[in-house]
Design an enzyme around this catalytic site. Structure first.
Site: not given
Ligand code: ADP
Ligand code: MG
Ligand code: MG
Length: 869
Positions: A8, A837, A441, A87, A322, A817, A78, A750, A89
């Site tokens: 990220k 193999y 999810h 989802g 991503r 195997c 984040r 094998s 963490m």
């Molecule tokens: P995940 O990895 O679980 O998707 P994120 O870190 O991407 O968690 O964040 C969860 C939500 O919060 C996402 O929808 C993201 O776009 C939103 N979000 C994260 N940081 C900000 C920010 N600085 N301003 C507005 N929305 C944010």
């Molecule tokens: Mg996200």
């Molecule tokens: Mg999340």
């Protein structure tokens, strides 16, 4: 820089560099996370100092400060690991708010509703993630206020309602923590960073890593980022989108958004989101801008992107991009399209598909006619394609238990899923949810797993307490009832529907041809019957690496002969029984050799778990004694004598062949006669006779002599000439240690990694389950060594055996195997140690072909790692 900044963080930096509108921020690196754990879950002083320094820089650049009532800085904290773990963490939004700042924010924006909406969200997330106060308690308060005020959606709540909620939240917090909600933004931030570090080791993250081969020592980065607000009113919003359709791979911008919403509202199914096309009407300028960014990002990353965005008062911000998770079907289409469009090379395309995903393509679809005859009882969103027929379970845990008890076809039914359900979802053949959209999810995770999913099916009403659901006609279904799901249409059916084999041409054929072009490892299959062999050839098998002769005896008509052999008291008796077995085996071998059409076939001599063939119950003993012309007591005595305290380390493998040489004699005769018969039909055959469970070269020589003498005798009798090989399984650690001596005699090795792992660990593969569960919980092991080669231990034994073996015999042919032969990371290891193999079950052949190609391509790119998603 994803290793240091997490996926990220690295991509946020990259997007900033591309000049895209990204809120400013800084990354706390994955190294800081590993350091946090090394220091006993503490952030070292110098790292704290650095975080504060960067925060000040951020404040300066933005021109807002933490805690400033007039114009406050708010941030999100984040998580973001090297490999995407959606989802798994935690993330905290609107950090920096407190009782005073919220008032200031309300004044500044002239939007009290927005300010308190942000504050209540922050209190919930901070309490849940940092303080571990159950989120459900906050949701209860929230829903109660909504109901009292007759609100349907959370957007119906007024500023006063939200103030009331905040007050109640703070009281709830006080009740749990016996202290006030923390008011100091810097404290809020540091505590949140620590909580994100800790979330690397929550149970669902650990399970996800195990299922996705992600090492536990990577750690997560933390991104601290200025907030932008999608909840400022109807000119604001938030959304998620894919540059291509993640279900079908169609090259078309695809996504969902919600106006006046924040963060995960879209995926959490709070209101039903609008499709991205509608953004064109809501705000055409933003839509065009977003579409242009999507194209730019896809061209930049040369792959389908999964993006998050927020619109703050009509201005677009990018919050994440991503490589998107996609169905196997979409993955192949996208890979082929990208090559056709000249965006990536074949080799790059091969690296883009996760081998494990192919599995979902190889499994059956509904039989067209049976499907036509069936009438849907409900319809939801076609969230992840495929066909599933199975028994329903309403809780992830129940599904896991049922699967452990041997249930193969099960369907998880939930109102909506959450990351806690991940293990239950992984054992399910299909997932049905009554709430949530295409990016909920359940939908995202199911697509990632290649599991069929129907989401947001409001036709069914689920009673989670009673473990039942009602379809649109009012029929009730309970745990254990059968339903069928069609993940491509969203239809739900009552009962079971017949399925058919999948189509292996089209994009699948094109893509798999590329994998064959770039791999060095050959891929064989483990098959015991002509039907298995034919199936495996359809999947691209280039030979049989393991044909287990004992599996041929479980049929009704044959078991009598093998029982007779086992209970024989004299050699003469045993030979009589073997005489009956000979023609059956010869016929089996002929079938397999013919099906394999000249491809190599390795046949393993008898390695039976003898007790599995013998009766235990009194009634059965009497019946079989009768069949064998002996008294019940006599048979009972024989069974008692055959009983072993530890059969896994007992009279099996070559030991049986040494004690009763007439067994390998007759089996060799069957093999050679079958091979000659087939070759006389004009087909080329080279049987490879494999002696199991060798620990000492003298064992090998003894059995090899029997085999060789018999083979040559049979050939002479038949007046035929035939090439055949004799070799051994390497499955006892001692064989690895003395592999040079064995290679002097054996023509091939094998690796039987099931036994090799069991014996290297001293851990019974039949009873390992419970022990491993505790080991995973306590983080003693990260992976199941019976499923994935343990490189430092078992792998070292293999490597040693390869080196010693090839040292003694340069052209020693090497294969594997065990179950591991179809596990992608194990295949990569086999490539690395120079096996010729791998051999695996028919359904895993395409997986192994792809994994082998990826290993070879990565190898060429000099050790670069394969990262999916
Ligand atoms: P995940 O990895 O679980 O998707 P994120 O870190 O991407 O968690 O964040 C969860 C939500 O919060 C996402 O929808 C993201 O776009 C939103 N979000 C994260 N940081 C900000 C920010 N600085 N301003 C507005 N929305 C944010
Ligand atoms: Mg996200
Ligand atoms: Mg999340």
């Amino acid at each position: 820089m994803r290793e240091l900044l997490g996926g990220k963080g690295a991509n946020l930096c990259e997007m900033t560099g591309l000049g895209l509108p990204v809120p400013r921020g800084f990354c706390v690196s994955t190294e800081a996370c590993t350091r946090y754990y090394e220091d006993g879950e503490k952030i070292a002083d110098e790292i704290l100092a650095e975080i504060n320094e960067k925060l000040e820089l951020l404040e300066k650049n933005i021109g807002k400060t933490f805690g400033d009532v007039d114009d406050p800085l708010l941030v999100s904290v984040r998580s973001g690991a090297r490999a995407s773990m959606p989802g798994m963490m935690d993330t905290i939004l609107n950090l920096g708010l407190n009782d005073e700042v919220v008032k200031g924010l309300a004044k500044l924006t002239s939007n009290e509703r927005f300010a308190y909406d942000s504050y209540r969200r922050f209190i919930t997330m901070f309490s849940d993630v940092v303080m571990e106060i159950p989120k459900a308690l906050f949701d209860e308060v929230f829903d109660a206020v909504k109901e009292e005020n007759g609100c349907v959606y959370d957007t119906d709540l007024s500023a006063d309602n939200l103030k009331e909620i905040v007050k109640k939240y703070k009281a709830l917090y006080f009740k749990h923590k016996a202290e006030e909600f923390p008011q100091e933004p810097r404290v809020q931030m540091i505590e949140s960073i620590k909580a994100v570090f800790r979330s690397w080791n929550n149970n669902r993250a650990i399970t996800y890593r195990r299922l996705n081969d992600i090492p536990g020592d990577w750690g997560t980065a933390v991104n601290v980022q200025e907030m932008v607000y999608g909840n400022m009113g109807d000119d604001s919003g938030t959304g998620v989108a894919f540059t291509r359709d993640p279900s079908t791979g169609e090259n078309k911008l695809y996504g969902e958004f919600l106006m006046n919403a924040q963060g995960e509202d879209v995926v959490a199914g709070i209101r039903t989101p609008q499709s991205l096309d509608q953004l064109r009407e809501v705000n055409p300028k933003v839509y065009e801008e977003f579409a242009a960014i999507s194209t730019k990002l896809e061209n930049h990353y040369k792959d389908m992107q999964d993006m998050e965005f927020t619109i703050e008062r009509g201005k677009l911000f990018m919050l994440q991009t991503r490589n998107g998770k996609r169905t196997a079907h979409a993955a192949l289409k996208i890979a082929v399209d990208l090559v056709n469009d000249g965006m990536v090379t074949e080799e790059e395309a091969v690296l883009k598909v996760d081998p494990k995903q192919l599995d979902s393509l190889l499994h059956p679809n509904f039989e067209t006619r049976a499907l036509k005859a069936a009438k849907p009882v409900a319809k939801g969103l076609p969230a992840s394609p495929g066909a599933a027929t199975g028994k329903i379970y309403f809780e992830a845990k129940d599904a896991v238990d049922a699967s452990k008890a041997g249930e193969k076809h099960l369907i998880l039914v939930r109102a909506e899923t959450s990351p806690e359900d991940i293990e239950g979802m992984s054992v399910a053949e299909g997932i049905l949810t009554s709430r949530g959209g295409m990016t909920s999810h359940a939908a995202v995770v199911a697509r990632g797993m290649g599991t069929c999913c129907v989401a947001g099916c409001s036709d069914v009403s689920i009673n989670e307490k009673n473990k039942s659901f009602t379809d649109k006609n009012g029929k009730k279904y309970f745990e254990g009832d059968y339903i069928s799901l069609d993940g491509s249409t969203g239809n739900v059916y009552d009962g079971q529907i017949a399925t058919v084999k999948p189509e292996l041409s089209g994009d699948f054929g094109t893509f798999m041809a590329w994998t064959d072009k770039y791999r060095r490892l050959r891929v064989r299959t483990n098959a015991d019957t002509p039907a298995d062999a034919e199936e495996a050839i359809r999947f691209g098998a280039e030979g049989i690496g393991l044909c287990r002769t004992e599996h041929m005896f479980f049929g009704e008509d044959r078991i009598a002969a093998i029982r007779e052999m086992i209970v024989s008291k004299t050699e003469a008796q045993r030979r009589r029984a073997l005489e009956k077995i000979l023609p059956m085996q010869r016929k089996d071998f002929e079938g397999i050799l013919e099906a394999m059409e000249g491809k190599p076939v390795t046949i393993r001599l008898l390695d039976p778990p003898l007790h599995e063939f013998l009766p235990q119950a009194d009634g059965d003993i009497a019946a079989i004694a009768n069949e064998l012309n002996m008294g019940s007591d006599e048979l009972r005595t024989i069974i008692r004598d055959l009983h072993e305290i530890n059969p896994m380390l007992g009279n099996r493998g070559c030991r049986l062949a040494i004690i009763f040489p007439e067994i390998p004699e007759v089996q060799t005769r069957a093999i050679i006669e079958a091979a000659v018969n087939v070759s006389r039909k004009g087909k080329k055959v080279i049987p490879e006779i494999m002696i199991p469970l060798i620990g000492d070269v003298k064992e090998y020589k003894y059995v090899r002599n029997t085999v060789k003498e018999t083979a040559d005798k049979v050939l002479k009798e038949l007046g035929a000439e035939l090439d055949y090989l004799i070799g051994t399984m390497i499955e006892i650690p001692r064989a690895c240690l003395t592999a040079d001596e064995i290679a002097n005699e054996a023509e091939f090795f094998s690796f039987g990694t099931n036994d090799l792992t069991q014996m290297a660990y001293g851990l019974s593969r039949d009873d390992a389950g419970k022990i491993l569960d505790s080991y995973f919980d306590k983080q003693i092991y990260e992976f199941d060594p019976t499923a994935r080669i343990d490189v430092p231990g078992v792998g070292k034994l293999m490597e040693m055996a390869c080196k010693l073996g090839r040292g003694a015999r340069a052209d020693l042919h090497l294969g594997i195997c065990g179950e591991h032969g179809g596990d992608p990371s194990s295949v990569a290891f086999c490539h690395k140690v120079g096996l010729d193999y791998v051999s695996c079950s028919p359904f895993r052949v395409p997986i192994a072909r792809l994994a082998a190609a990826q290993a070879a391509i990565s190898d060429k790119k000099s050790g670069e790692q394969v990262i999916h998603g």
